[in-house]
Design a protein around this motif. Structure first.
Motif, PDB file in Angstrom:
ATOM      1  N   SER A 205       1.162  -1.048  -0.097  1.00 35.39           N
ATOM      2  CA  SER A 205       0.055   0.330  -0.489  1.00 35.39           C
ATOM      3  C   SER A 205       0.875   1.249  -0.157  1.00 35.39           C
ATOM      4  O   SER A 205       1.876   1.280   0.228  1.00 35.39           O
ATOM      5  N   LYS A 206       0.027   2.509   0.333  1.00 32.88           N
ATOM      6  CA  LYS A 206       1.176   3.303   0.068  1.00 32.88           C
ATOM      7  C   LYS A 206       1.749   3.349   1.680  1.00 32.88           C
ATOM      8  O   LYS A 206       2.987   4.332   1.289  1.00 32.88           O
ATOM      9  N   GLU A 211      10.384   4.971  -0.645  1.00 33.54           N
ATOM     10  CA  GLU A 211      11.581   5.567  -2.097  1.00 33.54           C
ATOM     11  C   GLU A 211      12.746   4.329  -1.648  1.00 33.54           C
ATOM     12  O   GLU A 211      13.659   4.605  -3.499  1.00 33.54           O
ATOM     13  N   TYR A 212      12.934   4.210  -0.506  1.00 33.87           N
ATOM     14  CA  TYR A 212      14.641   3.915  -0.372  1.00 33.87           C
ATOM     15  C   TYR A 212      14.194   2.420  -0.541  1.00 33.87           C
ATOM     16  O   TYR A 212      13.621   1.897   0.196  1.00 33.87           O
ATOM     17  N   ILE A 213      14.987   1.476  -1.408  1.00 28.31           N
ATOM     18  CA  ILE A 213      15.669  -0.129  -1.601  1.00 28.31           C
ATOM     19  C   ILE A 213      15.141  -0.537  -0.232  1.00 28.31           C
ATOM     20  O   ILE A 213      14.144  -1.629  -0.287  1.00 28.31           O
TER      21      ILE A 213
END
Length: 277
Positions: A205-206, A211-213
């Motif tokens: 989900s959002k 954004e960080y792998i």
């Protein structure tokens, strides 16, 4: 292009392997619809050390069930310390590929240490190559962090060691988790991706995504969003298979997490992949 064959990575049914023994597990692999088996020993040493079975017995089980031993996941630490036991088993089992992880966490590892590790990988890769075994990098999500030159870690390893000695073993789940398009990267390394791991996971989900792998990677692992390949996961299988066949990939290999019913998930994965192979 010739069609890919279907294999299963050992970790996918490791509970069955430990309960039934490796030779019985190989028999089950064939019953599930797979033609190949990839050993995943990692930090547990060798097949013989883990299961207490001589390579000759394991080879006999492979031959009796018409299953090809296609690969051998090994610990980079053990490989660097002493590659001989792992290499010996690969040769005895007639396994043509051995794989390690990216071996360091991108730019979280000091630059000097990165260079030292890549030199160790190169040394091991050349030893394996001289004995008829191709060393690969199983491209986990952290392989898409950046290295000391700003490259993806895995790209840097292939560039510095050379594709003659070190080749990709891409993992579809970690490609997507790492922000890489599977079809695009298969074409980037066309002719050098003999084994492709099909691993899937349920979409985040959002609120769960990042954004960080490494955060995204750990979320997928810690909250167990794994699933059978093609079972409402993130993979769009058809274009990945098409790209793999265009690029000469030989083996499509199912890899699963700690699924509650490993055999059923392995069976579903085989059925779903065979629709496209």
């Amino acid at each position: 292009m010739g069609k890919m064959k279907l294999g299963l990575q050992m970790w996918s049914i490791h509970d069955v392997c430990m309960k039934e023994g490796i030779c019985k597990a190989i028999e089950i692999v064939k019953e599930l619809g797979y033609d190949g088996f990839e050993f995943a020993i990692n930090d547990r040493g060798t097949v013989e050390e883990l299961f207490g079975v001589k390579p000759a017995e394991v080879k006999k089980a492979l031959q009796a069930n018409d299953v090809k031993g296609i690969g051998y996941h090994a610990s980079s630490r053990l490989l660097f310390e002493n590659p001989d036991p792992i290499l010996k088993e690969c040769v005895e089992l007639e396994i043509p590929y051995a794989a390690i992880g990216p071996a360091f966490y991108g730019d979280r590892t000091p630059h000097k240490k990165q260079i030292e590790i890549i030199k160790k990988v190169e040394k091991a890769a050349k030893i394996f190559k001289s004995n008829g075994v191709q060393l690969q990098v199983h491209c986990a999500a952290y392989g898409y962090l950046h290295d000391y030159k700003g490259r993806y870690t895995v790209d840097g390893m292939f560039e510095d060691v050379g594709l003659e000695y070190l080749q990709p073993e891409f993992d579809t789940a970690w490609m997507i988790c790492g922000g890489v398009d599977p079809a695009e990267y298969l074409h980037k390394y066309k002719g050098y991706v003999d084994i492709l791991h099909f691993k899937d996971y349920r979409p985040l989900s959002k609120d769960e995504d990042s954004e960080y792998i490494l955060v995204r990677h750990d979320t997928v692992n810690d909250y167990h969003f794994g699933c059978a390949v093609g079972d409402s996961g993130v993979l769009d299988i058809a274009p990945i298979v098409r790209a793999a066949e265009e690029c000469g990939t030989k083996w499509a290999v199912t890899e699963l997490w700690n699924e509650p019913d490993s055999l059923e998930n392995a069976r579903i994965s085989a059925q779903n992949l065979k629709k496209y192979l």
